[in-house]
Write an enzyme that holds these catalytic residues in place. Structure first.
Site, short mmCIF file in Angstrom:
data_model
loop_
_atom_site.label_atom_id
_atom_site.label_comp_id
_atom_site.label_asym_id
_atom_site.label_seq_id
_atom_site.Cartn_x
_atom_site.Cartn_y
_atom_site.Cartn_z
N PHE A 230 0.75 -1.14 -0.09
CA PHE A 230 0.23 0.33 0.20
C PHE A 230 0.74 1.21 -0.17
O PHE A 230 0.68 2.33 0.78
CB PHE A 230 -1.13 0.04 1.08
CG PHE A 230 -2.14 -1.45 1.23
CD1 PHE A 230 -3.05 -1.46 0.91
CD2 PHE A 230 -1.36 -2.18 2.05
CE1 PHE A 230 -4.45 -2.10 0.46
CE2 PHE A 230 -2.01 -3.29 2.13
CZ PHE A 230 -3.11 -3.44 1.95
N ASP A 253 0.86 -1.70 -5.10
CA ASP A 253 -0.24 -0.49 -5.13
C ASP A 253 -1.37 -0.69 -5.54
O ASP A 253 -0.84 -1.02 -7.30
CB ASP A 253 0.66 1.24 -4.75
CG ASP A 253 -1.01 1.59 -4.17
OD1 ASP A 253 -0.67 2.12 -2.96
OD2 ASP A 253 -1.98 1.78 -4.98
N SER A 254 -2.84 -0.79 -5.81
CA SER A 254 -3.49 -0.99 -6.52
C SER A 254 -4.02 0.07 -7.83
O SER A 254 -3.98 0.11 -8.55
CB SER A 254 -5.04 -1.73 -6.04
OG SER A 254 -5.04 -0.38 -5.30
N ASN A 279 -3.40 -5.97 -6.26
CA ASN A 279 -4.07 -5.40 -5.37
C ASN A 279 -3.24 -7.25 -3.89
O ASN A 279 -2.44 -7.91 -4.23
CB ASN A 279 -5.30 -6.92 -5.93
CG ASN A 279 -5.98 -7.21 -4.48
OD1 ASN A 279 -5.76 -7.19 -3.03
ND2 ASN A 279 -7.26 -6.94 -4.60
N ALA A 280 -3.08 -5.96 -2.81
CA ALA A 280 -2.07 -6.25 -1.96
C ALA A 280 -2.25 -7.85 -1.01
O ALA A 280 -1.67 -8.07 -0.80
CB ALA A 280 -2.34 -5.73 -1.04
N ASP A 300 0.58 -0.49 4.94
CA ASP A 300 -0.29 0.75 5.86
C ASP A 300 -1.17 0.81 4.69
O ASP A 300 -1.19 1.74 3.63
CB ASP A 300 0.80 2.14 5.43
CG ASP A 300 -0.04 3.31 5.06
OD1 ASP A 300 -0.56 3.40 6.59
OD2 ASP A 300 1.08 4.94 5.00
N CYS A 340 -4.78 3.30 10.18
CA CYS A 340 -5.72 4.09 10.25
C CYS A 340 -6.86 4.09 10.69
O CYS A 340 -7.53 5.57 10.27
CB CYS A 340 -4.95 5.14 9.62
SG CYS A 340 -5.68 4.74 7.37
N1 SAH Z 1 1.58 4.13 2.47
C1 SAH Z 1 0.97 5.64 2.27
C2 SAH Z 1 -0.38 5.57 2.27
C3 SAH Z 1 -1.02 4.44 1.59
S1 SAH Z 1 -2.89 5.13 1.12
C4 SAH Z 1 2.15 6.94 2.20
O1 SAH Z 1 2.71 6.91 3.53
O2 SAH Z 1 1.95 7.37 1.28
C5 SAH Z 1 -3.45 3.07 1.33
C6 SAH Z 1 -3.14 3.49 -0.59
O3 SAH Z 1 -3.98 1.58 -0.66
C7 SAH Z 1 -4.26 3.69 -1.54
O4 SAH Z 1 -2.59 4.88 -2.61
C8 SAH Z 1 -3.87 3.15 -2.32
O5 SAH Z 1 -4.53 3.01 -3.85
C9 SAH Z 1 -4.01 1.80 -2.28
N2 SAH Z 1 -5.02 0.86 -1.73
C10 SAH Z 1 -6.25 -0.08 -1.72
N3 SAH Z 1 -6.51 -0.85 -1.61
C11 SAH Z 1 -5.65 -1.22 -2.03
C12 SAH Z 1 -5.77 -2.73 -2.51
N4 SAH Z 1 -6.57 -4.13 -2.05
N5 SAH Z 1 -4.15 -3.52 -2.72
C13 SAH Z 1 -3.41 -2.65 -3.06
N6 SAH Z 1 -3.86 -1.28 -2.98
C14 SAH Z 1 -4.92 -0.62 -2.30
#
Ligand code: SAH
Length: 397
Positions: A230, A253-254, A279-280, A300, A340
């Site tokens: 993420f 990230d997705s 997808n994470a 995160d 968060c």
């Molecule tokens: N770690 C980052 C903030 C993450 S915010 C920082 O410090 O800047 C959450 C992120 O999760 C977003 O960028 C969103 O695109 C991503 N996201 C949401 N669902 C997801 C999934 N299923 N797989 C991968 N990424 C995802």
């Protein structure tokens, strides 16, 4: 009404609402409003209990479930002067607590006694968000802009509009845009790491400023091969690549647009980072099944629990991520695991991580138990202002 109540219109609240205020909270819910006769949406009001006892001055919303946001337990005769002073105080507070960055939150709503107002600074640009009817009223909005402008002298101020919030507050639609100046893009630096910022059109950027201190902390322990899950525009990944001894950093990230900015940020810092659009949940499952190993993993995710009713599902999601990450970490590895969602308490999140470790038979030691950066202050009597959890743990066996 007591003479201290000045000329403001009055809202009467229930005993339960009054008890909440006496306990130090600053919100009164709509269900605790007994009467708000003739009170215009977004006005400053006096607040009184059932028997007419004066409890303080507040901003009123005719639409939100949070009907009352307290400004003071006293009468307020000059609201503009109070708002100006509070903006100044918020700026002074940052001078005390913010280090090593030209990007930080300048005003954090209730936590700066300015309910409904959020202001972020990115180097020479300010970005503001207005969340309530009262702050949206033209005189107050103009006053906020002119005070920020004269105190911080930014090259420009833009307003970021969340259409969903305006709808909830029954405010007319409004577009995001510049309110002062012309400049919309800049570069900011936190902990010595540089980032692109674009306030408006095109690839809008912005950072999770609340993680700023956690980025630096994570980099202190990160080593070897690192996976930032993420990663958004690369907050953790860039810090690991720049400030730690990691041999390789991968961000997942997705969102492709987020990864495009992440890649531009890597170039800006002269770093090589591998970005994977996926997808994470799928990626962690596949990697864990394939026996991949890492020395450092950052989790995160976005807030899975948006409200109380989604808590159970959210906890399952957090657990799944932690389980998979813990499986993949080499002995001596570091897990940086963040949450968060305000609805998940620090104790609950710690429990998610504890149970995950037990299930995969790993030993965890807490290296640091952290929260949001100091420019996102936690108001001691308002639990809702404390929302970010960031655990840094050492994994062994
Ligand atoms: N770690 C980052 C903030 C993450 S915010 C920082 O410090 O800047 C959450 C992120 O999760 C977003 O960028 C969103 O695109 C991503 N996201 C949401 N669902 C997801 C999934 N299923 N797989 C991968 N990424 C995802």
């Amino acid at each position: 009404m007591p003479s201290t109540a000045s000329s403001l219109p009055f809202v009467k609240i229930s005993r339960r609402g009054a008890k909440r205020l006496q306990d130090g909270h600053v919100w009164v819910y709509r269900s605790d409003i007994i009467s708000a006769d003739g009170v215009a949406p977004g006005s400053a009001v006096g607040v009184a209990d059932e028997r007419g006892k004066f409890l303080g001055t507040a901003l009123y919303s005719s639409a939100s479930q949070i009907a009352i946001r307290m400004l003071s337990d006293r009468a307020v005769s000059d609201l503009p002067a109070m708002v100006r002073e509070r903006i100044q105080a918020a700026i002074r507070y940052r001078e005390q607590v913010v280090r090593d960055t030209d990007a930080y939150r300048v005003v954090f709503s209730e936590a700066d006694f300015l309910p409904g107002l959020i202001v972020d600074r990115y180097h020479d640009l300010l970005s503001m968000q207005i969340l309530t009817q009262a702050m949206d009223a033209e005189p107050l909005r103009n006053l906020v802009v002119s005070e920020l402008n004269s105190a911080l002298k930014p090259a420009a101020i833009s307003e970021r509009v969340d259409p969903r919030i305006r709808e909830l507050e029954q405010l007319p639609a409004r577009a995001s845009g510049l309110v002062v100046g012309e400049k919309t893009g800049t570069i900011f630096t936190m902990n010595g790491v540089r980032f692109h910022y674009e306030a408006l059109e095109g690839q809008k950027t912005g950072a999770f400023l609340d993680q700023r201190e956690n980025y630096a902390a994570a980099a202190r322990y990160a080593h070897g091969e690192a996976l930032d899950v993420f990663c958004y525009q690369g907050g953790f990944a860039l810090h690991l690549a720049q400030l730690s001894s990691c041999s390789k950093v991968t961000g997942v990230d997705s969102s492709r647009p987020a990864l495009e900015v992440a890649d531009r940020n890597a170039t800006l810092n002269g770093r090589e980072i591998e970005w994977i659009e996926a997808n994470a949940f799928d990626l962690l499952r596949d990697y864990a099944d394939a026996g991949r190993r890492y020395d450092t993993i950052v989790l995160d995710p976005p807030a899975f629990a948006k409200n109380k009713s989604s808590l159970e599902t959210a906890l399952r999601g957090y657990k799944e991520l932690n389980l998979r990450a813990l499986k993949m970490l080499r002995s001596g590895g570091i897990l940086v695991t963040c949450c968060c969602s305000y609805h998940v308490s620090p104790a609950q999140y710690l429990d998610v991580v504890r149970v995950s470790a037990r299930d995969v038979h790993r030993n965890l030691r807490i290296v640091e138990n952290r929260g949001q950066a100091k420019d996102h202050p936690i108001l001691i009597n308002v639990p809702e202002t404390e929302y970010l959890k960031c655990l840094i743990v050492n994994v062994s066996n």
